[in-house]
Design a protein around this motif. Structure first.
Motif, PDB file in Angstrom:
ATOM      1  N   PHE A 156       0.832  -1.208   0.000  1.00 23.44           N
ATOM      2  CA  PHE A 156       0.000   0.000   0.000  1.00 23.44           C
ATOM      3  C   PHE A 156       0.866   1.258   0.000  1.00 23.44           C
ATOM      4  O   PHE A 156       0.645   2.180  -0.786  1.00 23.44           O
ATOM      5  N   VAL A 157       1.856   1.292   0.893  1.00 24.96           N
ATOM      6  CA  VAL A 157       2.721   2.466   0.975  1.00 24.96           C
ATOM      7  C   VAL A 157       3.475   2.666  -0.332  1.00 24.96           C
ATOM      8  O   VAL A 157       3.661   3.796  -0.809  1.00 24.96           O
ATOM      9  N   ARG A 158       3.913   1.577  -0.938  1.00 26.29           N
ATOM     10  CA  ARG A 158       4.658   1.669  -2.183  1.00 26.29           C
ATOM     11  C   ARG A 158       3.810   2.261  -3.296  1.00 26.29           C
ATOM     12  O   ARG A 158       4.226   3.165  -4.017  1.00 26.29           O
ATOM     13  N   THR A 210       2.780   6.264  -5.896  1.00 27.04           N
ATOM     14  CA  THR A 210       2.581   6.331  -7.345  1.00 27.04           C
ATOM     15  C   THR A 210       1.185   6.871  -7.675  1.00 27.04           C
ATOM     16  O   THR A 210       1.008   7.696  -8.579  1.00 27.04           O
ATOM     17  N   ALA A 211       0.171   6.395  -6.927  1.00 32.39           N
ATOM     18  CA  ALA A 211      -1.192   6.848  -7.168  1.00 32.39           C
ATOM     19  C   ALA A 211      -1.328   8.350  -6.905  1.00 32.39           C
ATOM     20  O   ALA A 211      -2.000   9.067  -7.656  1.00 32.39           O
ATOM     21  N   ALA A 218       3.895   7.582 -14.031  1.00 31.10           N
ATOM     22  CA  ALA A 218       3.892   6.495 -13.057  1.00 31.10           C
ATOM     23  C   ALA A 218       4.782   5.349 -13.509  1.00 31.10           C
ATOM     24  O   ALA A 218       5.463   4.709 -12.690  1.00 31.10           O
ATOM     25  N   THR A 219       4.811   5.067 -14.814  1.00 38.02           N
ATOM     26  CA  THR A 219       5.674   4.002 -15.332  1.00 38.02           C
ATOM     27  C   THR A 219       7.141   4.345 -15.127  1.00 38.02           C
ATOM     28  O   THR A 219       7.938   3.495 -14.718  1.00 38.02           O
ATOM     29  N   LEU A 231      -5.598   2.368 -13.972  1.00 35.07           N
ATOM     30  CA  LEU A 231      -5.851   3.075 -12.715  1.00 35.07           C
ATOM     31  C   LEU A 231      -6.136   4.557 -12.967  1.00 35.07           C
ATOM     32  O   LEU A 231      -7.049   5.135 -12.370  1.00 35.07           O
ATOM     33  N   ALA A 232      -5.354   5.167 -13.870  1.00 34.41           N
ATOM     34  CA  ALA A 232      -5.601   6.574 -14.190  1.00 34.41           C
ATOM     35  C   ALA A 232      -6.970   6.764 -14.828  1.00 34.41           C
ATOM     36  O   ALA A 232      -7.675   7.741 -14.541  1.00 34.41           O
ATOM     37  N   GLY A 233      -7.338   5.813 -15.699  1.00 29.71           N
ATOM     38  CA  GLY A 233      -8.674   5.894 -16.290  1.00 29.71           C
ATOM     39  C   GLY A 233      -9.772   5.804 -15.249  1.00 29.71           C
ATOM     40  O   GLY A 233     -10.798   6.499 -15.337  1.00 29.71           O
TER      41      GLY A 233
END
Length: 383
Positions: free
Chosen positions: A77-79, A83-84, A120-121, A152-154
Motif C-alpha cells: 500500500f505504501v509503495r 505512485t497513485a 507512473a511508469t 488506474l488513471a482511467g
C-alpha cells in the motif's frame, strides 16, 4: 487596446478583491472534492494491495501468517499510494483547468490518463532500478506497468468526471430551484398588487358616486364630503401603493374615511377607533382594515334607516395581531355573508402573504350586527 483594457479590468478586479473572492469560491469547491478523490484513491490502492497479497499467499507453497500478510499489504500500500498520488497530482489540475465540456474536454482527459500513466511508469522503473541496482531492460517491462497504470488513471478520471457531473447536476437543480422560488415570489407580488388595485378604484368610485348624489340633493353636504374626500386622499395616496403600512397609518385612513361617511350619513353614523399607542407601530397590509370598515358601512349600517355604530380595535394575542371591526348593522344578509368582493380580496391577500398563519372570520353580534376579525402574525417596524 483590447488587451490593455483586459489587463486594467483584471487589476481592478484584484484591487477590489473580486478576483480573490472568485478563487476563494473555487477553492471551497475544489478542496472538498479533492479530499473525496484522495479517499477514493487510498481505498482503491488498499484494496488492490490486499487482493494481490491474498492471492500471493494463496499461491504460496508454505503457510503465511496473518501478521505477515498484514505487513505485506501495508508495504504494498505504501509503495503504490505514492505512485497513485503522483498520478492524482497530474490528473487533477488538468481536470479543473481544462475545458468545461465537449470533445476538447474528452481529449484533455485522454491526455491526462496517458501522461499520468507514463509518469507512473517512469517512477515505477526508477524504483525497481533503485531496488535491484539495475534499470529494467526490454519494452515489456515498460508496457505492462504502463497499461496497469493507465487503467488506474482511467478509473480516477472516470470517477472524478462522474462526481463532477453529479455536482454540476446538483448545482443546476439548486439554481433552478432558486429561479423557481424567485419567480413564485415575483408572481406573488404581482398578485398582491392586482388584489390591492381592485380595492382602490372600488372605494374611490363608491365615494365619488356618493358625492354626486349629495350634490343632487344637498350641495352644501356635497361640498363638505368633497373636502373630506380630499383630506382622505392626502392621507391615503402616499402609502396606498406600499407593500406594508402601520396601524398608525391605517387608523388615520379609517378616521378620515369615517369622517367622510359621517358627512353623508350625519347622525346615523357613530364610530370609535381603539388602537393602543403601543400597537400603532405594528405592520399590516395596506387598506385591509379599511376594507372591513367600508364593508360594515356599505352593507351593515347604510341600508338601515337608523344607521348604527362601528367599532375598530386591535389587540395582541400572543405572537398574533387581531384586528376587529364590529358594527350594529343588519348582520348576516345576502351580500354580507362573506362572499363579497372586498372580503374575497382580503382572504386572497392574507393567504398569499401569510398562508395558514392568517385568516378572516365573520361572526354575528348580539343582539344585532356583524363582527369581522383578521388574525395575522404581528411584526413591529424597525426603522
Amino acid at each position: 487596446m483590447a488587451a490593455m483594457e483586459t489587463r486594467v479590468t483584471d487589476w481592478r478586479m484584484i484591487a477590489s478583491g473580486k478576483r480573490f473572492r472568485i478563487w476563494a469560491r473555487r477553492v471551497r469547491v475544489i478542496v472538498p472534492s479533492g479530499l473525496r478523490m484522495l479517499a477514493f484513491v487510498a481505498a482503491v490502492v488498499f484494496l488492490l494491495a490486499m487482493f494481490r497479497q491474498l492471492v500471493g499467499a494463496g499461491l504460496a507453497d508454505e503457510v503465511v501468517s496473518v501478521a505477515e500478510i498484514a505487513a505485506s499489504v501495508w508495504t504494498d500500500f505504501v509503495r503504490h499510494i505514492a505512485t497513485a498520488l503522483l498520478m492524482f497530482a497530474v490528473i487533477q489540475p488538468l481536470r479543473y483547468l481544462g475545458p468545461v465540456g465537449g470533445a476538447r474536454r474528452v481529449a484533455v482527459m485522454i491526455v491526462a490518463v496517458v501522461l499520468a500513466a507514463a509518469i507512473a511508469t517512469i517512477e515505477n522503473a526508477a524504483w525497481l532500478a533503485w531496488m535491484d541496482g539495475a534499470w529494467p531492460d526490454g519494452w515489456l517491462f515498460a508496457l505492462l506497468p504502463f497499461i496497469r497504470f493507465a487503467v488506474l488513471a482511467g478509473m480516477l478520471v472516470a470517477v472524478g468526471e462522474f462526481h463532477r457531473a453529479e455536482v454540476r447536476s446538483l448545482e443546476a437543480m439548486r439554481a433552478a430551484e432558486g429561479d423557481r422560488a424567485a419567480l413564485e415570489q415575483e408572481t406573488l407580488k404581482a398578485r398582491l398588487k392586482t388584489l390591492e388595485a381592485q380595492i382602490e378604484p372600488h372605494f374611490l368610485f363608491n365615494t365619488l358616486a356618493n358625492v354626486r348624489r349629495l350634490y343632487e340633493t344637498d350641495a352644501v353636504a356635497g361640498d363638505a364630503m368633497l373636502d373630506r374626500l380630499t383630506h382622505y386622499l392626502e392621507v391615503a395616496l402616499p402609502s396606498m401603493r406600499g407593500d406594508r403600512a402601520t396601524l398608525e397609518r391605517e387608523a388615520q385612513l379609517i378616521e378620515a374615511y369615517l369622517d367622510l361617511q359621517r358627512v353623508r350619513m350625519g347622525r346615523r353614523l357613530s364610530y370609535h377607533v381603539d388602537i393602543a399607542p403601543a400597537l400603532r407601530l405594528i405592520e399590516v397590509p395596506p387598506m385591509m382594515l379599511l376594507t372591513l370598515v367600508e364593508n360594515a358601512i356599505k352593507h351593515g349600517l347604510a341600508p338601515q334607516r337608523e344607521g348604527g355604530h362601528v367599532e375598530v380595535a386591535a389587540r395582541l394575542d400572543g405572537s398574533d395581531l387581531r384586528l376587529v371591526v364590529a358594527d350594529t348593522g343588519r348582520g348576516f344578509r345576502g351580500d354580507t355573508a362573506g362572499g363579497g368582493t372586498g372580503l374575497a380580496n382580503i382572504r386572497a391577500r392574507l393567504a398569499a402573504m401569510f398562508g395558514p398563519a392568517a385568516e378572516l372570520t365573520l361572526a354575528p353580534r348580539d343582539p344585532r350586527g356583524l363582527l369581522a376579525a383578521i388574525r395575522m402574525p404581528a411584526t413591529a417596524v424597525t426603522s
